[in-house]
Design an enzyme around this catalytic site. Structure first.
Site, PDB file in Angstrom:
ATOM      1  N   SER A 154     -60.434  -6.672  -5.256  1.00 58.45           N
ATOM      2  CA  SER A 154     -61.721  -7.217  -5.310  1.00 58.45           C
ATOM      3  C   SER A 154     -62.123  -8.259  -4.077  1.00 58.45           C
ATOM      4  O   SER A 154     -62.097  -7.869  -3.176  1.00 58.45           O
ATOM      5  CB  SER A 154     -61.576  -7.907  -6.902  1.00 58.45           C
ATOM      6  N   ASP A 243     -67.451   1.484 -11.096  1.00 61.95           N
ATOM      7  CA  ASP A 243     -66.912  -0.057 -10.425  1.00 61.95           C
ATOM      8  C   ASP A 243     -68.484  -0.120  -9.539  1.00 61.95           C
ATOM      9  O   ASP A 243     -68.550   0.745  -8.688  1.00 61.95           O
ATOM     10  CB  ASP A 243     -65.972  -0.103  -9.686  1.00 61.95           C
ATOM     11  N   HIS A 273     -63.857  -1.488 -12.617  1.00 61.46           N
ATOM     12  CA  HIS A 273     -63.193  -2.388 -11.609  1.00 61.46           C
ATOM     13  C   HIS A 273     -61.941  -2.813 -11.658  1.00 61.46           C
ATOM     14  O   HIS A 273     -61.401  -3.333 -12.579  1.00 61.46           O
ATOM     15  CB  HIS A 273     -64.177  -3.481 -11.565  1.00 61.46           C
TER      16      HIS A 273
END
Length: 304
Positions: A154, A243, A273
């Site tokens: 991320s 995502d 995600h």
């Protein structure tokens, strides 16, 4: 939401962490919710032969060593959490799995968080940790300063990508970079996938905390897509179909490929995600970690 698109494990996973509206006033509660959800999402991870807290050039970090030998290759790891949440504890299980499966050491960096410490503080912390890994302290911890990869999930994927580019600009040859559901594009032009967990307003909050209004987000340290990508190390990019960051991660993979960088990009269907971190919830998380570990084992066989 189209139920047919969502993996059953993803549907269950979205109910685990308590959702706290992201505002500066709620940030303490949001950080706590991530910590509290970690045991259910990630689990404890495997036992590791050696786990040490280190000062990596002034940056606190946790070093995982599970392989044999006195000079292990090492992954410099940047945790996710939108640059504002997370830490070595929320990513302990993931780093344990990566070290156990790959034979590489993992240095998980507890970089400073925004908005208290916005850009460039988190990037600078990663670069300082990389400098430490290449210095005299690394061999004393059983690490090979000539064999370093960077990785992150991320927002940590963003930090890893920027650190890899900075390393190239400094003439440092890295073994590779592993980018898991990475944040890449500050333009924040996201698809309408809010119902699958991470949503557009959360991402705008994260960007505003990390690079507040008035900061030039077109610079390569904030927008890796605008950088010269030639000469970057071999790269693996993992994305998830549902995502809202998947498209920008895949654009970055395509840009690397066009620049002549060896790239493997894998999209996991029906997933959300940052599923690879949630090893207690997703079978696919173990598959993704096995992929990353296999790549690291291959990189360890290459000449530094």
């Amino acid at each position: 939401m189209d139920p047919s698109r969502l993996h059953p494990q993803a549907r269950a996973a979205m109910q685990v962490q308590q959702r706290v509206p992201l505002t500066r006033a709620n940030l303490t509660a949001a950080r706590l919710s991530m910590i509290q959800a970690t045991p259910a999402e990630v689990g404890k991870g495997p036992a590791i032969r050696s786990l040490t807290t280190v000062d990596a050039g002034g940056v606190p970090a946790r070093l995982y060593r599970n392989g044999d030998g006195e000079a292990l290759p090492v992954v410099l790891y940047a945790h996710g959490g939108g640059w504002v949440m997370g830490g070595v504890d929320t990513h302990d299980g993931l780093c344990r799995h990566l070290a156990a499966a790959s034979g590489w050491a993992v240095l998980s960096v507890d970089y400073r968080l925004a908005p208290e410490h916005p850009y460039p503080a988190p990037v600078d912390d990663l670069v300082r940790a990389l400098t430490w890994l290449r210095g005299p302290e690394a061999p004393r911890h059983g690490l090979d300063p000539a064999r370093i990869a960077v990785a992150g999930d991320s927002s940590g994927g963003h930090l890893a990508a920027v650190t890899a580019r900075r390393a190239r600009d400094a003439g440092i040859r890295l073994a590779g970079q592993l980018l898991v559901c990475p944040v890449i594009d500050p333009m924040a032009d996201y698809p309408a996938l809010d119902e699958y967990g991470l949503d557009r307003e959360e991402m705008r909050f994260f960007w505003d905390a990390f690079a507040p209004p008035g900061v030039d987000r077109t610079q390569p340290d904030l927008d890796p897509l605008r950088a010269d990508l030639t000469g970057l190390p071999s790269t693996v990019v993992i994305t998830a179909e549902l995502d809202l960051l998947s498209a920008e991660g895949e654009r970055y993979a395509a840009g690397l490929l066009a620049a002549g960088v060896p790239v493997t990009a894998v999209r996991y269907q029906g997933l959300i995600h940052n599923f690879p971190r949630k090893l207690a919830l997703f079978d696919a998380a173990h598959v993704a970690l096995a992929q990353l570990a296999a790549v690291l084992r291959r990189w360890s066989e290459e000449e530094p």
